[in-house]
Design a protein around this motif. Sequence first.
Motif, PDB file in Angstrom:
ATOM      1  N   LEU A  79       0.995  -1.116  -0.137  1.00  0.00           N
ATOM      2  CA  LEU A  79       0.146  -0.013  -0.062  1.00  0.00           C
ATOM      3  C   LEU A  79       0.847   1.064  -0.060  1.00  0.00           C
ATOM      4  O   LEU A  79       0.733   2.037   0.972  1.00  0.00           O
ATOM      5  CB  LEU A  79      -0.886   0.092   1.349  1.00  0.00           C
ATOM      6  N   GLY A  80       1.806   1.300  -0.931  1.00  0.00           N
ATOM      7  CA  GLY A  80       2.406   2.609  -1.180  1.00  0.00           C
ATOM      8  C   GLY A  80       1.754   3.503  -1.971  1.00  0.00           C
ATOM      9  O   GLY A  80       0.584   3.476  -2.163  1.00  0.00           O
ATOM     10  N   VAL A  81       2.289   4.567  -2.391  1.00  0.00           N
ATOM     11  CA  VAL A  81       1.682   5.678  -3.141  1.00  0.00           C
ATOM     12  C   VAL A  81       1.379   5.332  -4.380  1.00  0.00           C
ATOM     13  O   VAL A  81       0.234   5.817  -5.068  1.00  0.00           O
ATOM     14  CB  VAL A  81       2.706   6.967  -3.302  1.00  0.00           C
ATOM     15  N   VAL A  82       1.694   4.320  -4.911  1.00  0.00           N
ATOM     16  CA  VAL A  82       1.107   3.363  -6.231  1.00  0.00           C
ATOM     17  C   VAL A  82       1.036   2.124  -5.647  1.00  0.00           C
ATOM     18  O   VAL A  82       2.070   1.332  -5.502  1.00  0.00           O
ATOM     19  CB  VAL A  82       2.243   3.410  -7.433  1.00  0.00           C
ATOM     20  N   PRO A  83      -0.156   1.731  -5.370  1.00  0.00           N
ATOM     21  CA  PRO A  83      -0.611   0.478  -4.556  1.00  0.00           C
ATOM     22  C   PRO A  83      -0.162  -0.542  -5.612  1.00  0.00           C
ATOM     23  O   PRO A  83      -0.437  -0.784  -6.710  1.00  0.00           O
ATOM     24  CB  PRO A  83      -1.933   0.678  -4.317  1.00  0.00           C
ATOM     25  N   ARG A  84       0.236  -1.790  -4.845  1.00  0.00           N
ATOM     26  CA  ARG A  84       0.511  -3.113  -5.370  1.00  0.00           C
ATOM     27  C   ARG A  84      -0.865  -4.128  -5.347  1.00  0.00           C
ATOM     28  O   ARG A  84      -1.130  -4.868  -6.043  1.00  0.00           O
ATOM     29  CB  ARG A  84       1.750  -3.618  -4.767  1.00  0.00           C
ATOM     30  N   VAL A  85      -1.498  -3.619  -4.248  1.00  0.00           N
ATOM     31  CA  VAL A  85      -3.067  -4.454  -3.874  1.00  0.00           C
ATOM     32  C   VAL A  85      -4.072  -3.699  -3.591  1.00  0.00           C
ATOM     33  O   VAL A  85      -4.053  -2.602  -3.412  1.00  0.00           O
ATOM     34  CB  VAL A  85      -2.555  -5.425  -2.926  1.00  0.00           C
ATOM     35  N   VAL A  86      -5.151  -4.371  -3.791  1.00  0.00           N
ATOM     36  CA  VAL A  86      -6.343  -3.394  -3.199  1.00  0.00           C
ATOM     37  C   VAL A  86      -6.651  -4.380  -1.838  1.00  0.00           C
ATOM     38  O   VAL A  86      -5.895  -5.154  -1.422  1.00  0.00           O
ATOM     39  CB  VAL A  86      -7.633  -3.638  -4.115  1.00  0.00           C
ATOM     40  N   SER A  87      -8.001  -4.311  -1.599  1.00  0.00           N
ATOM     41  CA  SER A  87      -8.288  -4.976  -0.003  1.00  0.00           C
ATOM     42  C   SER A  87      -7.969  -6.264  -0.221  1.00  0.00           C
ATOM     43  O   SER A  87      -8.085  -6.816  -0.954  1.00  0.00           O
ATOM     44  CB  SER A  87      -9.838  -4.407   0.365  1.00  0.00           C
ATOM     45  N   ASN A  88      -7.784  -6.857   1.035  1.00  0.00           N
ATOM     46  CA  ASN A  88      -7.529  -8.111   1.219  1.00  0.00           C
ATOM     47  C   ASN A  88      -6.241  -8.791   0.390  1.00  0.00           C
ATOM     48  O   ASN A  88      -6.192  -9.874   0.105  1.00  0.00           O
ATOM     49  CB  ASN A  88      -8.711  -9.297   0.860  1.00  0.00           C
ATOM     50  N   GLY A  89      -5.470  -7.720   0.045  1.00  0.00           N
ATOM     51  CA  GLY A  89      -4.131  -8.248  -0.588  1.00  0.00           C
ATOM     52  C   GLY A  89      -4.146  -8.824  -1.928  1.00  0.00           C
ATOM     53  O   GLY A  89      -3.356  -9.417  -2.176  1.00  0.00           O
ATOM     54  N   ARG A  90      -5.323  -8.387  -2.536  1.00  0.00           N
ATOM     55  CA  ARG A  90      -5.352  -8.827  -3.912  1.00  0.00           C
ATOM     56  C   ARG A  90      -4.642  -8.144  -4.959  1.00  0.00           C
ATOM     57  O   ARG A  90      -4.686  -6.975  -5.028  1.00  0.00           O
ATOM     58  CB  ARG A  90      -7.058  -8.956  -4.312  1.00  0.00           C
ATOM     59  N   ALA A  91      -3.578  -8.770  -5.676  1.00  0.00           N
ATOM     60  CA  ALA A  91      -2.833  -8.249  -6.430  1.00  0.00           C
ATOM     61  C   ALA A  91      -3.502  -7.400  -7.664  1.00  0.00           C
ATOM     62  O   ALA A  91      -4.286  -8.116  -8.394  1.00  0.00           O
ATOM     63  CB  ALA A  91      -1.809  -9.068  -7.069  1.00  0.00           C
ATOM     64  N   ILE A  92      -3.111  -6.081  -8.126  1.00  0.00           N
ATOM     65  CA  ILE A  92      -3.554  -5.162  -9.314  1.00  0.00           C
ATOM     66  C   ILE A  92      -2.859  -5.590 -10.392  1.00  0.00           C
ATOM     67  O   ILE A  92      -3.547  -5.619 -11.458  1.00  0.00           O
ATOM     68  CB  ILE A  92      -3.331  -3.817  -8.789  1.00  0.00           C
ATOM     69  N   TYR A  93      -1.668  -6.103 -10.377  1.00  0.00           N
ATOM     70  CA  TYR A  93      -0.825  -6.299 -11.707  1.00  0.00           C
ATOM     71  C   TYR A  93      -0.300  -7.636 -11.767  1.00  0.00           C
ATOM     72  O   TYR A  93      -0.055  -8.272 -10.751  1.00  0.00           O
ATOM     73  CB  TYR A  93       0.239  -5.259 -11.755  1.00  0.00           C
ATOM     74  N   ARG A  94       0.096  -8.044 -12.888  1.00  0.00           N
ATOM     75  CA  ARG A  94       1.052  -9.276 -13.271  1.00  0.00           C
ATOM     76  C   ARG A  94       2.324  -9.196 -12.625  1.00  0.00           C
ATOM     77  O   ARG A  94       2.939 -10.162 -12.196  1.00  0.00           O
ATOM     78  CB  ARG A  94       0.678  -9.829 -14.476  1.00  0.00           C
ATOM     79  N   GLY A  95       2.977  -8.238 -12.945  1.00  0.00           N
ATOM     80  CA  GLY A  95       4.276  -7.821 -12.850  1.00  0.00           C
ATOM     81  C   GLY A  95       4.569  -6.527 -12.257  1.00  0.00           C
ATOM     82  O   GLY A  95       3.683  -6.092 -11.709  1.00  0.00           O
ATOM     83  N   LYS A  96       5.764  -6.093 -12.644  1.00  0.00           N
ATOM     84  CA  LYS A  96       6.432  -4.892 -12.249  1.00  0.00           C
ATOM     85  C   LYS A  96       5.720  -3.610 -13.061  1.00  0.00           C
ATOM     86  O   LYS A  96       5.473  -3.964 -14.166  1.00  0.00           O
ATOM     87  CB  LYS A  96       7.686  -4.718 -12.046  1.00  0.00           C
ATOM     88  N   LEU A  97       5.917  -2.398 -12.776  1.00  0.00           N
ATOM     89  CA  LEU A  97       5.759  -1.139 -13.463  1.00  0.00           C
ATOM     90  C   LEU A  97       7.090  -0.498 -13.566  1.00  0.00           C
ATOM     91  O   LEU A  97       7.999  -0.286 -12.519  1.00  0.00           O
ATOM     92  CB  LEU A  97       4.640  -0.224 -12.793  1.00  0.00           C
TER      93      LEU A  97
END
Length: 284
Positions: A106-124
């Motif tokens: 949960l940084g300034v550009v989040p990696r996950v939404v609630s319950n730790g579900r990943a937003i992306y497949r890899g890195k940005l």
Amino acid sequence: MPSTSYHLHLPDAFTSCVVFASPHSGRDYPWSFLRGTVLDDHTIRSSEDAFVDRLFDCVPQFGAAFLRAGAPRAYVDLNRACDELDPALIEGVSKRSHNPRIASGLGVVPRVVSNGRAIYRGKLPMSEAERRITRIWHPYHAKLADLLSQSRTQFGSSILIDCHSMPHEAVRNSKGQSPEIVIGDRFGASASSDIVNQVEAAFERTGLRVARNAPFAGAYIAQHYGRPSQNQHAIQIEIDRSVYMDERAVRPNKNFHQFRKLLRGVVAELAAIGPRDAGRMAAE
């Protein structure tokens, strides 16, 4: 189409030193972002403070400004410092001292939404993170800082009411007496006790159950803008989502309109805290 940083709603005349803001209710989801996430259009909204902007849309009627995010929290989190970059998500970011928000995604550009579900497949790429921070984070905070500065100039002090919502799961307890409102002042560091007492009383008069600083005491915004010694106060308000919305469906529940009406009275009381009508008095 790029996401909008913010939407600003101003009163016909400023009569209150209070500034209201909603940094997590944005829902201007860029098409390119929705195309790039592994989540569906519904799940991506799970960390959004859905409808908080509608709950507080009466603010300008009480002589105060209302600043609300345009960009969604899953895209850029405005309640984080702009350098809270996640090395597990952003290419080229080196690991620093432990930051629990970054570690949990949960940084300034989040990696996950609630319950730790990943937003992306890899890195940005770093360039993408920098683009979002430049176009979204900086304009929002520049405007918020400007509103608070204007309030201090006109009234001698400013009070930020930072409006959020929290999952019911975060406050539920076995006795069924979980708080419906959590007021965060970073344990007294971000606002004077007198002002926080008045905010607490305004909510308690409605019959809502209110707690302070547990489980949420305030994050970057309260920490950064709360400067009581300089007559600038910041208070975070968290509302239990189950009070006004169906969390799973992400839509208002049958209590939404009644609760919105109840909050109108609270907003009127909050807008009356501190010095008022400085501009009108000066004109006279």
